[in-house]
Design a protein around this motif. Structure first.
Motif, mmCIF file in Angstrom:
data_model
loop_
_atom_site.group_PDB
_atom_site.id
_atom_site.type_symbol
_atom_site.label_atom_id
_atom_site.label_comp_id
_atom_site.label_asym_id
_atom_site.label_seq_id
_atom_site.Cartn_x
_atom_site.Cartn_y
_atom_site.Cartn_z
ATOM 1 N N SER A 26 -15.854 33.785 -31.791
ATOM 2 C CA SER A 26 -15.189 33.797 -30.439
ATOM 3 C C SER A 26 -14.194 32.615 -29.941
ATOM 4 C CB SER A 26 -16.117 34.029 -29.207
ATOM 5 O OG SER A 26 -15.546 34.167 -28.058
ATOM 6 N N GLN B 96 -9.989 37.010 -25.554
ATOM 7 C CA GLN B 96 -10.742 35.880 -25.575
ATOM 8 C C GLN B 96 -9.735 34.673 -25.715
ATOM 9 O OE1 GLN B 96 -11.964 38.349 -27.347
ATOM 10 N NE2 GLN B 96 -13.616 38.848 -25.801
ATOM 11 N N SER C 11 -19.937 34.836 -25.385
ATOM 12 C CA SER C 11 -19.523 33.869 -26.124
ATOM 13 C C SER C 11 -20.313 32.815 -26.648
ATOM 14 C CB SER C 11 -17.989 33.554 -26.107
ATOM 15 O OG SER C 11 -17.035 34.868 -25.609
#
Length: 212
Positions: free
Chosen positions: A121, A60, A115
Motif C-alpha cells: 500500500s 492510497q 495499510s
C-alpha cells in the motif's frame, strides 16, 4: 505541500496539474470523505481522469501525497516534545495531535489501519513513519517508568487510529473522553491487568476466552 524528488523535474504544466489535483482532493476529501469519486476530484481540477491516475495510480497514493506534510509535522512535533519535562505529558500531547491528523478526512483512519501491515500500500510508509514518531516518545516515557513496559509503538498507533475512527462516529467531546480513557490505560500501575486470556474469533467481538 511537499513533492518527492521525482516530481520536482516535471514539466510546468504537469506540475500545475499535480498541485491542482492535490488542492482539489484536499477539499473533496474534507467535504465528502476518502471514498469520494476520483472522477469528481479530476473534474474539480479540470483534468481527465487519466491525468489523475498518471500522478496517483491508486486512491492510497493520493492519500499518501495529501498526508505527507501531516506525517512530517507529527515527526517534527515528536522530536520537539522529547525536550518536554514530563515524558508522560509529552506522549499524551503527541497522541492527541496524531488523532487530529489521522481523522482529518472521514474514512482516513480506516485506510491507515488497513495499510499498516500492507507493504504494497502507498500508505504503508506513512503508517510506519507515524509509528516511528510515536515510538520516540513512548520509549522515553517507558524509561521514565510512567508508561507500561508492555505497550508497543504498534499498540499506540492502533489506539490512535481507533480513536480517530471513533471520532467520526461520536461527538467531539465524547471522542476526547474516550482518548483520555485509552491513554490512562497506558499508565504504569502497581497492578497491571493481564493481557493474556483473550481470543479473537471471526465475526465476534474480542472478549475473554471461554474455559470450555
Amino acid at each position: 505541500m511537499g513533492m518527492p524528488a521525482g516530481q520536482r523535474r516535471m514539466r510546468a504544466d504537469a506540475r500545475r496539474n499535480y498541485e491542482r489535483l492535490l488542492a482539489e482532493a484536499e477539499i473533496a476529501f474534507t467535504e465528502q470523505g476518502t471514498e469520494v469519486s476520483l472522477e469528481y476530484v479530476a473534474r474539480r481540477a479540470g483534468v481527465a481522469i487519466g491525468t489523475l491516475y498518471g500522478h496517483f495510480p491508486t486512491r492510497q497514493a493520493l492519500l499518501e501525497a495529501l498526508m505527507r506534510g501531516r506525517v512530517e509535522t507529527l515527526g517534527t512535533r515528536a522530536r520537539e516534545l522529547l525536550h518536554h519535562p514530563s515524558p508522560e505529558e509529552a506522549l499524551y500531547t503527541w497522541a492527541r495531535a496524531a488523532v487530529a491528523h489521522t481523522s482529518v478526512y472521514q474514512g482516513l483512519a480506516t485506510s491507515l489501519m488497513s495499510s499498516f501491515e500492507a507493504e504494497d500500500s502507498a500508505l504503508h510508509a506513512a503508517c510506519q513513519a507515524v509509528v516511528s514518531a510515536g515510538e520516540l516518545l513512548l520509549t522515553r516515557a517507558q524509561q521514565a517508568g510512567v508508561i507500561r513496559a508492555d505497550a508497543s509503538a504498534a499498540d499506540l498507533f492502533t489506539l490512535i487510529s481507533a480513536i480517530a475512527w471513533t471520532s467520526e462516529q461520536v461527538p467531539a467531546e465524547q471522542a476526547e473522553r474516550l482518548l483520555s480513557f485509552a491513554l490512562d490505560g497506558l499508565r504504569q500501575t502497581q497492578a497491571t491487568l493481564p493481557t493474556s486470556g483473550f481470543s479473537r474469533s471471526p465475526g465476534r467481538v474480542i472478549g475473554p476466552a471461554s474455559d470450555g
